[in-house]
Every structure is written in C-alpha cells, then in structure tokens.
Design a protein around this motif. Structure first.
Motif, PDB file in Angstrom:
ATOM      1  N   SER A   1       0.832  -1.205   0.000  1.00  0.00           N
ATOM      2  CA  SER A   1       0.000   0.000   0.000  1.00  0.00           C
ATOM      3  C   SER A   1       0.864   1.252   0.000  1.00  0.00           C
ATOM      4  O   SER A   1       0.539   2.233  -0.678  1.00  0.00           O
ATOM      5  CB  SER A   1      -0.955  -0.002   1.190  1.00  0.00           C
TER       6      SER A   1
ATOM      7  N   ALA B   1       2.120   1.638  -3.562  1.00  0.00           N
ATOM      8  CA  ALA B   1       1.056   2.083  -4.462  1.00  0.00           C
ATOM      9  C   ALA B   1       0.729   3.559  -4.246  1.00  0.00           C
ATOM     10  O   ALA B   1       0.519   4.302  -5.213  1.00  0.00           O
ATOM     11  CB  ALA B   1      -0.192   1.226  -4.253  1.00  0.00           C
ATOM     12  N   GLU B   2       0.692   4.012  -2.987  1.00  0.00           N
ATOM     13  CA  GLU B   2       0.430   5.426  -2.715  1.00  0.00           C
ATOM     14  C   GLU B   2       1.522   6.315  -3.289  1.00  0.00           C
ATOM     15  O   GLU B   2       1.241   7.358  -3.882  1.00  0.00           O
ATOM     16  CB  GLU B   2       0.298   5.667  -1.221  1.00  0.00           C
ATOM     17  N   ASN B   3       2.778   5.907  -3.114  1.00  0.00           N
ATOM     18  CA  ASN B   3       3.889   6.699  -3.650  1.00  0.00           C
ATOM     19  C   ASN B   3       3.860   6.741  -5.171  1.00  0.00           C
ATOM     20  O   ASN B   3       4.118   7.781  -5.776  1.00  0.00           O
ATOM     21  CB  ASN B   3       5.224   6.148  -3.154  1.00  0.00           C
ATOM     22  N   ALA B   4       3.558   5.611  -5.797  1.00  0.00           N
ATOM     23  CA  ALA B   4       3.498   5.580  -7.262  1.00  0.00           C
ATOM     24  C   ALA B   4       2.364   6.451  -7.781  1.00  0.00           C
ATOM     25  O   ALA B   4       2.528   7.170  -8.768  1.00  0.00           O
ATOM     26  CB  ALA B   4       3.318   4.136  -7.739  1.00  0.00           C
ATOM     27  N   LEU B   5       1.221   6.426  -7.105  1.00  0.00           N
ATOM     28  CA  LEU B   5       0.097   7.270  -7.521  1.00  0.00           C
ATOM     29  C   LEU B   5       0.441   8.743  -7.334  1.00  0.00           C
ATOM     30  O   LEU B   5       0.143   9.564  -8.197  1.00  0.00           O
ATOM     31  CB  LEU B   5      -1.147   6.905  -6.720  1.00  0.00           C
ATOM     32  N   GLU B   6       1.075   9.072  -6.237  1.00  0.00           N
ATOM     33  CA  GLU B   6       1.465  10.462  -5.983  1.00  0.00           C
ATOM     34  C   GLU B   6       2.443  10.953  -7.053  1.00  0.00           C
ATOM     35  O   GLU B   6       2.318  12.066  -7.555  1.00  0.00           O
ATOM     36  CB  GLU B   6       2.091  10.573  -4.588  1.00  0.00           C
ATOM     37  N   ARG B   7       3.420  10.116  -7.423  1.00  0.00           N
ATOM     38  CA  ARG B   7       4.379  10.509  -8.466  1.00  0.00           C
ATOM     39  C   ARG B   7       3.691  10.705  -9.808  1.00  0.00           C
ATOM     40  O   ARG B   7       3.988  11.654 -10.532  1.00  0.00           O
ATOM     41  CB  ARG B   7       5.469   9.447  -8.614  1.00  0.00           C
ATOM     42  N   SER B   8       2.771   9.813 -10.140  1.00  0.00           N
ATOM     43  CA  SER B   8       2.107   9.944 -11.434  1.00  0.00           C
ATOM     44  C   SER B   8       1.198  11.166 -11.459  1.00  0.00           C
ATOM     45  O   SER B   8       1.047  11.797 -12.505  1.00  0.00           O
ATOM     46  CB  SER B   8       1.325   8.688 -11.771  1.00  0.00           C
ATOM     47  N   LEU B   9       0.599  11.522 -10.338  1.00  0.00           N
ATOM     48  CA  LEU B   9      -0.223  12.727 -10.291  1.00  0.00           C
ATOM     49  C   LEU B   9       0.631  13.985 -10.406  1.00  0.00           C
ATOM     50  O   LEU B   9       0.222  14.967 -11.007  1.00  0.00           O
ATOM     51  CB  LEU B   9      -1.052  12.769  -9.009  1.00  0.00           C
TER      52      LEU B   9
ATOM     53  N   GLY C   1      -5.153  12.955 -14.873  1.00  0.00           N
ATOM     54  CA  GLY C   1      -4.356  13.069 -13.657  1.00  0.00           C
ATOM     55  C   GLY C   1      -4.271  14.505 -13.177  1.00  0.00           C
ATOM     56  O   GLY C   1      -4.287  14.783 -11.978  1.00  0.00           O
TER      57      GLY C   1
ATOM     58  N   GLN D   1      -5.412  16.145  -9.581  1.00  0.00           N
ATOM     59  CA  GLN D   1      -4.497  16.988  -8.813  1.00  0.00           C
ATOM     60  C   GLN D   1      -5.169  18.313  -8.487  1.00  0.00           C
ATOM     61  O   GLN D   1      -5.078  18.796  -7.374  1.00  0.00           O
ATOM     62  CB  GLN D   1      -3.206  17.217  -9.607  1.00  0.00           C
TER      63      GLN D   1
END
Length: 191
Positions: A126, A129-137, A146, A150
């Motif tokens: 988790s 996944a949170e870090n990857a979502l934050e980077r992609s945003l 995205g 944001q």
C-alpha cells in the motif's frame, strides 16, 4: 475542465507506455509458468493432489474475500454511525486481491495471494502504491485526467465543490460597472 494551459493543434503522437508494451508478454509468461509448475507438481505428487490444491485455493480465497468484505462493511457502518469518514481501506482491498489470487488456479498466484494476506506485506504494497500514484499525479500533463485529480485535491480543502463560471460584463463601451460586494454565507455562496 479547463486548466488554462494552451494546447497545441500539432500534438505529437505519444509512445505506448511500458505497461501496454510488456503486460501481454508478462501475462503470457505467467500463464506458461503456472502450467509448467502444475505439471511438475502433478508429476511428483499426482493429479488428485494438484486437483485438491486447486480446490483448496478456491475455497480459501472465497473465505478470505468474504471476511474482507464483512470487515470493510463493518468499518463503513461504524464510521457512518460515528458521523465520520471510514478509515483508509484498512488493508481490505489488498485482502480481497489476495483472496482473488488464491481463487485463480495456479501455484504462483496462490503464493502471491498468501503473501498479500500478511500485514507487513500489505503495508509495504500500500505504501508503494500510494507513492506511485502520488508521483504519477505530480507528473500529469496539463489537461489530462491526472491533472484534473491533482486540481481537485488542491482546490477542495473543506471537501466541498462549487461549480460555477466567471462572466465579465464590462457594460457599454468597455466601462466596468460599479463593484459589487462579495457573496457571504447568507447570500447563497454555499449552495
């Protein structure tokens, strides 16, 4: 949703993402590995043993999914009774994914499903996944989906969304009209 960023009429064709390129290859390799591993285990332990392992995986997966669903419903119900919002998942989604992987026939998917049932693995997955979502945003291009997420996160500190549009009426011959006082709470600003 308009972001204010100019869009070029000559947009370059984007390269296919790595996920689109390698996902079919990864799925094919995974299926071949699952079938090969099942034949090896069937040769060593016998066909009925492999069949019982697959049935046990389906039963265990359905029990895990049912338990995670009950836990998620219970936490949602408690949060609604207390007047708050439910806790952030609590690992229920990853438990359901683990149960689904247990239900899929195969030994590699069963091992991955059992790993997802362990709390330290759930926390690590988790967090990743949170870090990857934050980077992609953060890397989202203006005007993309995205970017819309944001902007919605940035402009809703109290959780309310007020739809509207700005219309400037300069009056006759471009002369601005007299200034109006801003709307207050009592005048319909929180509709």
């Amino acid at each position: 949703m308009t972001t204010g960023a100019p869009t070029s009429p000559y947009t370059a064709r984007r390269r296919p993402s790595r996920l689109r390129r390698y996902l079919p290859l990864g799925l094919a390799a995974w299926l071949v590995l699952e079938i090969w591993l099942l034949t090896v285990v069937a040769g060593a332990a016998g066909g009925p043993t492999v069949f019982l392992l697959l049935v046990a995986g389906v039963v265990a997966g359905s029990v895990v999914i049912k338990r995670a669903g009950r836990r998620a419903f219970r936490s949602l119900n408690e949060a609604l009774h207390q007047g708050g919002s439910p806790a952030r998942g609590g690992g229920n989604g990853l438990m359901m994914l683990g149960g689904l992987l247990l239900m899929i026939p195969g030994l590699v998917s069963d091992a991955a499903g059992l790993l997802l049932l362990l709390p330290p693995v759930q926390k690590a997955v988790s967090r990743f996944a949170e870090n990857a979502l934050e980077r992609s945003l953060r890397k989202a291009a203006p005007g993309s989906l995205g970017d819309a997420f944001q902007q919605a996160r940035m402009h809703r500190p109290d959780g309310r969304v007020v739809q509207g549009e700005v219309i400037r009426d300069d009056g006759p011959h471009g002369a601005p009209q007299e200034p109006r006082p801003p709307l207050t709470r009592g005048q319909g600003a929180d509709r």
